[in-house]
Design a protein around this motif. Structure first.
Motif, short mmCIF file in Angstrom:
data_model
loop_
_atom_site.label_atom_id
_atom_site.label_comp_id
_atom_site.label_asym_id
_atom_site.label_seq_id
_atom_site.Cartn_x
_atom_site.Cartn_y
_atom_site.Cartn_z
N GLY A 1 -1.81 2.95 -1.62
CA GLY A 1 -2.41 2.01 -2.54
C GLY A 1 -2.89 2.70 -3.80
N GLU A 2 -2.77 2.01 -4.90
CA GLU A 2 -3.27 2.56 -6.16
C GLU A 2 -3.80 1.42 -7.03
N ILE A 3 -4.75 1.81 -7.90
CA ILE A 3 -5.32 0.85 -8.84
C ILE A 3 -5.30 1.50 -10.21
N THR A 4 -4.71 0.82 -11.15
CA THR A 4 -4.69 1.31 -12.53
C THR A 4 -5.48 0.35 -13.40
N GLN A 5 -5.90 0.86 -14.55
CA GLN A 5 -6.71 0.07 -15.46
C GLN A 5 -6.10 0.15 -16.85
N THR A 6 -6.03 -1.00 -17.51
CA THR A 6 -5.54 -1.08 -18.87
C THR A 6 -6.69 -1.52 -19.75
N ALA A 7 -6.89 -0.79 -20.86
CA ALA A 7 -8.00 -1.10 -21.75
C ALA A 7 -7.86 -2.51 -22.31
N GLY A 8 -8.97 -3.13 -22.55
CA GLY A 8 -9.00 -4.51 -22.98
C GLY A 8 -9.44 -4.64 -24.41
N PRO A 9 -10.02 -5.67 -24.81
CA PRO A 9 -10.36 -6.78 -23.93
C PRO A 9 -9.15 -7.67 -23.67
N PRO A 10 -9.05 -8.34 -22.59
CA PRO A 10 -9.88 -8.15 -21.41
C PRO A 10 -9.43 -6.90 -20.65
N LEU A 11 -10.32 -6.33 -19.89
CA LEU A 11 -10.03 -5.17 -19.05
C LEU A 11 -9.13 -5.64 -17.92
N THR A 12 -7.95 -5.04 -17.79
CA THR A 12 -6.96 -5.48 -16.80
C THR A 12 -6.77 -4.40 -15.75
N HIS A 13 -6.74 -4.82 -14.49
CA HIS A 13 -6.48 -3.91 -13.38
C HIS A 13 -5.21 -4.34 -12.65
N THR A 14 -4.45 -3.34 -12.25
CA THR A 14 -3.25 -3.59 -11.46
C THR A 14 -3.44 -2.93 -10.10
N VAL A 15 -3.46 -3.72 -9.06
CA VAL A 15 -3.59 -3.23 -7.69
C VAL A 15 -2.20 -3.24 -7.07
N THR A 16 -1.76 -2.09 -6.57
CA THR A 16 -0.43 -1.98 -5.96
C THR A 16 -0.57 -1.44 -4.54
N VAL A 17 0.01 -2.15 -3.60
CA VAL A 17 0.05 -1.72 -2.20
C VAL A 17 1.52 -1.50 -1.85
N ARG A 18 1.83 -0.31 -1.30
CA ARG A 18 3.21 0.02 -0.92
C ARG A 18 3.26 0.33 0.58
N TRP A 19 4.39 0.04 1.20
CA TRP A 19 4.58 0.35 2.62
C TRP A 19 6.05 0.54 2.92
N ASP A 20 6.33 1.26 4.01
CA ASP A 20 7.69 1.56 4.45
C ASP A 20 8.11 0.47 5.44
N CYS B 1 6.57 -3.25 -1.93
CA CYS B 1 5.29 -3.25 -2.63
C CYS B 1 4.80 -4.66 -2.90
N PHE B 2 3.49 -4.73 -3.08
CA PHE B 2 2.85 -5.97 -3.52
C PHE B 2 1.95 -5.56 -4.68
N ARG B 3 2.09 -6.26 -5.78
CA ARG B 3 1.31 -5.93 -6.97
C ARG B 3 0.49 -7.14 -7.40
N LEU B 4 -0.80 -6.89 -7.66
CA LEU B 4 -1.71 -7.94 -8.09
C LEU B 4 -2.36 -7.47 -9.38
N ILE B 5 -2.23 -8.28 -10.42
CA ILE B 5 -2.81 -7.95 -11.73
C ILE B 5 -3.92 -8.96 -12.00
N PHE B 6 -5.10 -8.43 -12.33
CA PHE B 6 -6.19 -9.34 -12.65
C PHE B 6 -7.00 -8.78 -13.81
N ALA B 7 -7.58 -9.69 -14.56
CA ALA B 7 -8.40 -9.32 -15.72
C ALA B 7 -9.84 -9.71 -15.41
N GLU B 8 -10.74 -8.82 -15.79
CA GLU B 8 -12.16 -9.06 -15.54
C GLU B 8 -12.82 -9.58 -16.79
#
Length: 178
Positions: A131-150, A171-178
């Motif tokens: 799993g990883e979480i990345t952040q993109t500068a905003g506004p709005p502040l955006t996060h991408t949550v990625t879950v990977r599995w075999d 993988c499953f990717r979820l992008i959300f803005a705070e």
């Protein structure tokens, strides 16, 4: 009064001629029926195996979706941790022993570390789970949550989402803005 016949008076019928009758035909029918039944049972076993495999894949997708939503809920409960960038994490495991925030008061940074540790432990239940979480500068502040599995349990590796080929990590990717 009894009538007694002499053996010479008994006429025996001549033996019937069975020369033209086919024998063993019933055995052949049984063998063919057994062959058809065994092919049908093999098909049923293959159908059952395919169903179980599909069910397991769906379970992995459901688990990854729940894990992604779990960490986003944890992040939303700690808005200062989001602003400080405490929830940005790569696929490496969390280092150190986090403070147990269920029994003690924690800072926002400690809470983020505790949340990420709990999340990584949960992701480890998936085969080859990362799993990883990345952040993109905003506004709005955006996060991408990625879950990977075999998914195929073949020892696959990879970082592309969506997967480049069928042997790559799912993988499953979820992008959300705070």
């Amino acid at each position: 009064m009894y009538l007694i016949k002499r053996t010479s008076d008994i006429v025996t019928s001549p033996a019937k001629n069975f020369g033209n009758k086919q024998q063993g035909f019933t055995l052949l029918e049984v063998l063919i029926a057994l062959l058809v039944l065994s092919i049908g049972l093999l098909g049923l076993a293959a159908l059952q195996t395919t169903g179980l495999r599909s069910n397991e894949m769906a379970s992995m997708r459901t688990t990854s979706t729940m894990l992604a939503y779990d960490i986003t809920d944890r992040m939303r409960a700690n808005p200062q941790g989001i602003l400080d960038g405490d929830y940005v994490i790569d696929t490496d495991p969390v280092t150190g022993t986090p403070t147990d925030c269920t029994s003690t008061d924690c800072t926002t940074s400690q809470l983020a570390n505790y949340d990420l540790d709990q999340w990584k432990v949960a992701i480890a239940t998936l085969p080859g789970g990362l799993g990883e979480i990345t952040q993109t500068a905003g506004p709005p502040l955006t996060h991408t949550v990625t879950v990977r599995w075999d998914q195929n349990r073949t020892g696959a590796t990879g970082t592309t989402c969506p997967p480049a080929d069928s042997d790559d990590l799912r993988c499953f990717r979820l992008i959300f803005a705070e």
